[in-house]
Design a protein around this motif. Structure first.
Motif, PDB file in Angstrom:
ATOM      1  N   UNK A   1     -12.900  34.137  60.755  1.00 15.54           N
ATOM      2  CA  UNK A   1     -11.657  33.505  61.641  1.00 15.54           C
ATOM      3  C   UNK A   1     -11.528  32.250  61.359  1.00 15.54           C
ATOM      4  N   UNK A   2     -12.496  31.459  61.264  1.00 21.46           N
ATOM      5  CA  UNK A   2     -12.151  30.019  60.907  1.00 21.46           C
ATOM      6  C   UNK A   2     -11.680  29.520  59.704  1.00 21.46           C
ATOM      7  N   UNK A   3     -11.832  30.436  58.616  1.00 27.20           N
ATOM      8  CA  UNK A   3     -11.246  30.294  57.215  1.00 27.20           C
ATOM      9  C   UNK A   3     -10.008  31.069  57.200  1.00 27.20           C
ATOM     10  N   UNK A   4      -9.450  31.838  57.946  1.00 19.43           N
ATOM     11  CA  UNK A   4      -8.544  32.957  57.642  1.00 19.43           C
ATOM     12  C   UNK A   4      -7.359  32.016  57.640  1.00 19.43           C
ATOM     13  N   UNK A   5      -6.389  32.902  56.834  1.00 12.90           N
ATOM     14  CA  UNK A   5      -5.108  32.275  56.391  1.00 12.90           C
ATOM     15  C   UNK A   5      -4.056  32.985  57.519  1.00 12.90           C
ATOM     16  N   UNK A   6      -3.073  32.092  57.886  1.00 11.12           N
ATOM     17  CA  UNK A   6      -2.021  32.562  58.998  1.00 11.12           C
ATOM     18  C   UNK A   6      -0.904  33.150  58.520  1.00 11.12           C
ATOM     19  N   UNK A   7      -0.220  34.254  58.809  1.00 11.37           N
ATOM     20  CA  UNK A   7       1.226  34.755  58.974  1.00 11.37           C
ATOM     21  C   UNK A   7       1.848  34.883  60.210  1.00 11.37           C
ATOM     22  N   UNK A   8       3.038  34.295  60.229  1.00  7.97           N
ATOM     23  CA  UNK A   8       3.634  34.096  61.536  1.00  7.97           C
ATOM     24  C   UNK A   8       4.824  35.002  61.525  1.00  7.97           C
ATOM     25  N   UNK A   9       4.963  36.081  62.443  1.00  8.81           N
ATOM     26  CA  UNK A   9       6.124  37.233  61.977  1.00  8.81           C
ATOM     27  C   UNK A   9       6.928  37.152  63.408  1.00  8.81           C
ATOM     28  N   UNK A  10       8.231  37.307  63.066  1.00  8.99           N
ATOM     29  CA  UNK A  10       9.203  37.260  63.904  1.00  8.99           C
ATOM     30  C   UNK A  10       9.863  38.706  63.929  1.00  8.99           C
ATOM     31  N   UNK A  11       9.982  39.082  65.227  1.00 10.74           N
ATOM     32  CA  UNK A  11      10.613  40.449  65.474  1.00 10.74           C
ATOM     33  C   UNK A  11      12.285  40.473  65.058  1.00 10.74           C
ATOM     34  N   UNK A  12      12.631  41.891  65.035  1.00 14.25           N
ATOM     35  CA  UNK A  12      14.076  42.049  65.275  1.00 14.25           C
ATOM     36  C   UNK A  12      14.239  42.554  66.708  1.00 14.25           C
ATOM     37  N   UNK A  13      15.312  42.110  67.270  1.00 17.90           N
ATOM     38  CA  UNK A  13      15.768  42.592  68.489  1.00 17.90           C
ATOM     39  C   UNK A  13      17.044  43.717  68.328  1.00 17.90           C
ATOM     40  N   UNK A  14      16.698  44.890  69.200  1.00 18.32           N
ATOM     41  CA  UNK A  14      17.841  45.853  68.996  1.00 18.32           C
ATOM     42  C   UNK A  14      18.284  46.131  70.267  1.00 18.32           C
TER      43      UNK A  14
END
Length: 267
Positions: free
Chosen positions: A97-110
């Motif tokens: 976890x300490x070494x993990x890489x991050x992906x930040x995701x944004x949702x769609x609004x319907x």
């Protein structure tokens, strides 16, 4: 989207307050028992990371629960495909976890409006898609930012995906795979009949898309945002909910950006 360590932890910090969630299958439940025995079980509101044990479907459900909360999610594949998951249970989970890489995701609004006047709001981290409810093909008018771009699409359906979701239903419908950093939303027809050669469009992530259903009595259409299905819609409005996000953690060298690129070179 970034490929870096989780910014909520200082350099060299190893998280230890972990919350484990398991899909309802034997493998995931067994791993949950084992990992809770090793690391303990922290309540979600006190945890530094949420460990999701299951497949992509359960991961998607879990990510919906973390929208708007600063709780990163690390997935461990106990399902089938595992595109959003890390491939194996690590020997030293806190260090991973300490070494993990991050992906930040944004949702769609319907926002879907039905024939009886109801308005249904939902979020989608993968995609929003429309599909015909009967043997009759759907007829859909497409507008972007208040301007009609396609007056009539005759089809089985149409979808808009997030970059993260572009490798899912969008790819099966022959839509383009989009890198996370591109700030683009694929708009893809599903079995288009007219215009027969229209293959869709790439829209900026700021676009506001509106689908109007034509001949609704004869050609009923449903709309789906991830897990929310709405029947007999007359219009659907879609935009990116930039103010909301969820954070996903991946092992080094296995970032979501890398996976999306690699998917484009898979036979």
């Amino acid at each position: 989207m970034t490929d870096m360590s989780y910014p909520g932890w200082a350099d060299g910090y190893t998280p230890t307050r972990l919350c484990f969630a398991a899909a309802p299958n034997e493998s995931a439940e067994l791993w949950r028992e084992r990992l809770v025995g090793q690391h303990g079980q922290c309540p979600p509101e006190e945890a530094e990371a949420l460990i999701c044990l299951g497949g992509d479907g359960f991961m998607l459900e879990t990510l919906h629960t973390t929208l708007g909360h600063e709780l990163p999610v690390y997935g461990i594949n106990c399902g089938t495909v595992g595109f959003l998951m890390n491939p194996a249970v690590p020997d030293d989970l806190p260090a991973r976890l300490a070494a993990a890489q991050v992906a930040t995701l944004h949702p769609l609004r319907m926002k879907a409006t039905t024939m009886d006047g109801q308005c249904v709001h939902a979020l989608a981290l993968n995609d929003v898609f429309l599909f015909r409810q009967t043997r009759q093909a759907a007829k859909i008018r497409i507008g972007v930012d208040g301007r009609v771009r396609l007056s009539e699409l005759i089809c089985d359906g149409v979808l808009i995906s997030t970059p993260a979701g572009s490798t899912a239903y969008n790819l099966s419908a022959h839509g383009p795979i989009v890198p996370l950093s591109a700030n683009l939303l694929p708009l893809t027809p599903i079995s288009a009949f007219r215009p027969r050669r229209w293959r869709g469009a790439l829209l900026p992530s700021t676009a506001r898309v509106r689908f109007d259903i034509l001949e609704t009595d004869k050609r009923p259409v449903a709309a789906v945002a991830d897990f929310t299905e709405v029947r007999d819609v007359i219009s659907v409005e879609i935009s990116e909910a930039r103010e909301l996000h969820t954070t996903v953690l991946f092992d080094p060298g296995q970032s979501l950006s890398e996976r999306i690129i690699a998917e484009q070179f898979t036979a």
